[in-house]
Write a protein that holds these residues in place. Structure first.
Motif, PDB file in Angstrom:
ATOM      1  N   THR A  44       0.837  -1.195   0.000  1.00 18.17           N
ATOM      2  CA  THR A  44       0.000   0.000   0.000  1.00 18.17           C
ATOM      3  C   THR A  44       0.874   1.249   0.000  1.00 18.17           C
ATOM      4  O   THR A  44       2.064   1.204   0.323  1.00 18.17           O
ATOM      5  CB  THR A  44      -0.908   0.031   1.237  1.00 18.17           C
ATOM      6  OG1 THR A  44      -0.080   0.145   2.413  1.00 18.17           O
ATOM      7  CG2 THR A  44      -1.761  -1.228   1.311  1.00 18.17           C
ATOM      8  N   HIS A  45       0.263   2.376  -0.338  1.00 22.32           N
ATOM      9  CA  HIS A  45       1.004   3.630  -0.371  1.00 22.32           C
ATOM     10  C   HIS A  45       1.559   3.968   1.014  1.00 22.32           C
ATOM     11  O   HIS A  45       2.696   4.444   1.139  1.00 22.32           O
ATOM     12  CB  HIS A  45       0.074   4.757  -0.855  1.00 22.32           C
ATOM     13  CG  HIS A  45       0.809   5.922  -1.438  1.00 22.32           C
ATOM     14  ND1 HIS A  45       1.100   6.016  -2.777  1.00 22.32           N
ATOM     15  CD2 HIS A  45       1.320   7.032  -0.853  1.00 22.32           C
ATOM     16  CE1 HIS A  45       1.758   7.153  -3.002  1.00 22.32           C
ATOM     17  NE2 HIS A  45       1.898   7.780  -1.847  1.00 22.32           N
ATOM     18  N   GLN A  46       0.766   3.711   2.043  1.00 26.14           N
ATOM     19  CA  GLN A  46       1.208   3.983   3.409  1.00 26.14           C
ATOM     20  C   GLN A  46       2.398   3.112   3.788  1.00 26.14           C
ATOM     21  O   GLN A  46       3.358   3.580   4.421  1.00 26.14           O
ATOM     22  CB  GLN A  46       0.051   3.746   4.391  1.00 26.14           C
ATOM     23  CG  GLN A  46       0.366   4.069   5.842  1.00 26.14           C
ATOM     24  CD  GLN A  46       0.596   5.559   6.085  1.00 26.14           C
ATOM     25  OE1 GLN A  46       0.118   6.388   5.309  1.00 26.14           O
ATOM     26  NE2 GLN A  46       1.326   5.883   7.142  1.00 26.14           N
ATOM     27  N   VAL A 170       3.033  12.032  -5.500  1.00 24.80           N
ATOM     28  CA  VAL A 170       2.579  11.321  -6.706  1.00 24.80           C
ATOM     29  C   VAL A 170       1.532  10.275  -6.347  1.00 24.80           C
ATOM     30  O   VAL A 170       1.667   9.577  -5.339  1.00 24.80           O
ATOM     31  CB  VAL A 170       3.790  10.651  -7.397  1.00 24.80           C
ATOM     32  CG1 VAL A 170       3.340   9.793  -8.574  1.00 24.80           C
ATOM     33  CG2 VAL A 170       4.769  11.726  -7.869  1.00 24.80           C
ATOM     34  N   PRO A 171       0.469  10.136  -7.169  1.00 23.77           N
ATOM     35  CA  PRO A 171      -0.544   9.091  -6.929  1.00 23.77           C
ATOM     36  C   PRO A 171       0.064   7.698  -6.966  1.00 23.77           C
ATOM     37  O   PRO A 171       1.081   7.465  -7.630  1.00 23.77           O
ATOM     38  CB  PRO A 171      -1.525   9.291  -8.090  1.00 23.77           C
ATOM     39  CG  PRO A 171      -1.318  10.695  -8.538  1.00 23.77           C
ATOM     40  CD  PRO A 171       0.126  10.994  -8.315  1.00 23.77           C
ATOM     41  N   HIS A 172      -0.593   6.775  -6.272  1.00 22.77           N
ATOM     42  CA  HIS A 172      -0.045   5.428  -6.113  1.00 22.77           C
ATOM     43  C   HIS A 172       0.165   4.721  -7.451  1.00 22.77           C
ATOM     44  O   HIS A 172       1.186   4.042  -7.646  1.00 22.77           O
ATOM     45  CB  HIS A 172      -0.983   4.592  -5.232  1.00 22.77           C
ATOM     46  CG  HIS A 172      -0.430   3.249  -4.884  1.00 22.77           C
ATOM     47  ND1 HIS A 172       0.592   3.082  -3.964  1.00 22.77           N
ATOM     48  CD2 HIS A 172      -0.731   2.002  -5.342  1.00 22.77           C
ATOM     49  CE1 HIS A 172       0.889   1.791  -3.865  1.00 22.77           C
ATOM     50  NE2 HIS A 172       0.094   1.121  -4.684  1.00 22.77           N
ATOM     51  N   ASN A 173      -0.770   4.880  -8.377  1.00 24.78           N
ATOM     52  CA  ASN A 173      -0.661   4.138  -9.641  1.00 24.78           C
ATOM     53  C   ASN A 173       0.445   4.679 -10.557  1.00 24.78           C
ATOM     54  O   ASN A 173       0.792   4.043 -11.552  1.00 24.78           O
ATOM     55  CB  ASN A 173      -2.004   4.133 -10.391  1.00 24.78           C
ATOM     56  CG  ASN A 173      -2.528   5.537 -10.643  1.00 24.78           C
ATOM     57  OD1 ASN A 173      -1.930   6.525 -10.233  1.00 24.78           O
ATOM     58  ND2 ASN A 173      -3.664   5.624 -11.327  1.00 24.78           N
ATOM     59  N   SER A 174       0.983   5.833 -10.250  1.00 26.41           N
ATOM     60  CA  SER A 174       2.076   6.402 -11.056  1.00 26.41           C
ATOM     61  C   SER A 174       3.396   6.420 -10.292  1.00 26.41           C
ATOM     62  O   SER A 174       4.378   7.024 -10.748  1.00 26.41           O
ATOM     63  CB  SER A 174       1.735   7.839 -11.479  1.00 26.41           C
ATOM     64  OG  SER A 174       0.510   7.890 -12.184  1.00 26.41           O
ATOM     65  N   LEU A 175       3.435   5.748  -9.140  1.00 29.29           N
ATOM     66  CA  LEU A 175       4.561   5.898  -8.240  1.00 29.29           C
ATOM     67  C   LEU A 175       5.859   5.335  -8.807  1.00 29.29           C
ATOM     68  O   LEU A 175       6.908   6.000  -8.755  1.00 29.29           O
ATOM     69  CB  LEU A 175       4.245   5.216  -6.900  1.00 29.29           C
ATOM     70  CG  LEU A 175       5.264   5.451  -5.775  1.00 29.29           C
ATOM     71  CD1 LEU A 175       5.409   6.944  -5.507  1.00 29.29           C
ATOM     72  CD2 LEU A 175       4.829   4.719  -4.515  1.00 29.29           C
TER      73      LEU A 175
END
Length: 231
Positions: A44-46, A170-175
């Motif tokens: 996850t991003h977190q 940056v959003p997660h899907n573009s990380l």
């Protein structure tokens, strides 16, 4: 005369500037590689952010500890050499003056002039003359463990903070592509700076840093993808 004085100070600071650049480079490479490995494992991003922060703290502390131990060892060696030299000056000042004169003769001075210079320097500061010209220990280059540890930790933390900033923005899907692009950009800039400081080719410095850093990030991402989950 003023210009020459500034150039001397620049040369004295080259070692510290280069160390700072390399510390920041390590921070970017290790933290971005860690983030990419965790991101490729579908975390996850977190979780990615926590891993990056942990990597920053651990890396900075590791750099500080390693640098302190290394430079403290150098400082201990310098102190022991100075103690030995101090004892030799007390026991045999004439022999030490001759030794100093021979150093100047080897550097190109006539023997009579070398004797005169050695005598003058010995009268002014015998230990200082021997520490500089015999042992190669100067105030500008002497070991400073705490300064070295702080500089290494700070430069690493600054470098590591750059990919972490990308994670925050940056959003997660573009990380993953964003981390790769931003990290390579940061590293190319540092590689060029390090090359400029050392008087080397900036183009070669940029390409060298970018290539090996990209390899490191690719390896970390590959391991993350291989052992990660799809949850």
């Amino acid at each position: 005369m003023s210009k020459r004085h500034l150039e001397m100070h620049k040369l004295e600071n080259v070692g510290w500037l280069r160390a700072a650049v390399l510390g920041a480079n390590d921070g970017i490479v290790s933290t971005s590689s860690l983030i990419l490995g965790v991101a490729a494992a579908h975390a996850t991003h977190q979780a990615i952010l926590v891993a990056g922060v942990a990597g920053l703290v651990a890396g900075a502390m590791s750099m500080a500890t390693g640098e302190y131990v290394s430079v403290q060892s150098q400082a201990d060696t310098e102190a022991a050499a100075l103690d030995k030299e101090r004892a030799e000056l007390d026991d045999n000042p004439k022999g030490e003056q001759l030794e100093l004169a021979n150093i100047y003769v080897a550097r190109g001075l006539a023997p009579a002039l070398a004797q005169q210079v050695a005598a003058s320097l010995m009268a002014h500061d015998a230990l200082g003359a021997h520490s500089k010209d015999e042992l190669g220990i100067t105030d500008a280059m002497s070991a400073r463990p705490l300064q070295a540890a702080l500089a290494s930790a700070l430069s690493f933390a600054i470098g590591a903070a750059l990919p972490l900033l990308v994670v925050l923005l940056v959003p997660h899907n573009s990380l993953i592509p964003a981390i790769v692009a931003a990290s390579l950009l940061f590293l190319a800039a540092l590689g060029g700076l390090a090359a400029k400081v050392g008087g080397a080719s900036i183009r070669k410095g940029v390409l060298r840093v970018a290539f090996w850093s990209a390899l490191s990030m690719a390896a970390a991402a590959g391991i993350g993808a291989l052992f990660g989950t799809t949850v």
